[in-house]
Design a protein around this motif. Structure first.
Motif: not given
Length: 196
Positions: A86-94, A128-136, A141-145
């Motif tokens: 639960s702690e590890k994946y707490r941000a999944q819904k958001l 704004v996009y880069r800020g969102l990516l940094e927060a994620l 969170v990381e993008a799948i290559e």
């Protein structure tokens, strides 16, 4: 009646006497020992049964206690693992809710710029996009290559197949929608075109 009593007495005394009818000390001791042993056996038997019953009940109670202890240990371990997950994946819904917004940002950033006003607007959107990516990224969170990688059904969702001489078989040619991982869990697989 008197004869009956005498016979009974003679029967009791008879084993105590020797062949000559004399009472010996050895016979008397053996007789008393035999009687005592018979009495003890009769008295011990009921206690032995009760002791055995109590031992069985104690063994059952021990077994129940051990099973209860094991169940409690399993419950604690499951609770700890659930809490860690639960702690590890707490941000999944958001994060799942934010992914369509990221897709829209990416589409907007691919627009062709015609004047300086639009260019300034796109630069602001890119910040704004880069800020969102940094927060994620801070949340794990990381993008799948996908492009030029071998197709992996756990990470990619093939929506098209195409023959292309430039690519080996089962290689991702094009990515239609980015996929994302949250730590070690796939939140959304990449939608891709795969070479045949």
């Amino acid at each position: 009646m008197m004869n009956e009593k005498n016979n009974t007495i003679n029967e009791e005394v008879e084993p105590l006497s020797n062949k000559n009818g004399e009472l010996t000390e050895e016979n008397a001791v053996e007789s008393v020992f035999d009687e005592t042993e018979t009495i003890e056996q009769n008295e011990v038997n009921p206690f032995e049964e009760e002791i055995q019953t109590l031992k069985n009940k104690l063994e059952e109670a021990d077994n129940r206690y051990l099973r209860l202890q094991a169940d409690f240990d399993n419950f604690r371990r499951r609770t700890r693992l659930d809490s860690e997950a639960s702690e590890k994946y707490r941000a999944q819904k958001l994060i799942t809710d934010l992914l369509p917004a990221l897709d829209n940002f990416e589409r907007a950033l691919k627009m062709e710029v015609e004047n300086e006003h639009t260019k300034a607007l796109l630069q602001g959107m890119e910040m704004v996009y880069r800020g969102l990516l940094e927060a994620l990224k801070k949340e794990g969170v990381e993008a799948i290559e996908a492009v030029n990688k071998e197709f992996d059904p756990h990470l990619h969702q093939a929506v098209m197949q195409a023959e292309d001489e430039n690519y080996a078989s089962n290689i991702v040619i094009e990515e239609f929608q980015k996929g994302y991982l949250l730590k070690d869990r796939v939140i959304r697989p990449s939608m891709v075109k795969v070479s045949q």
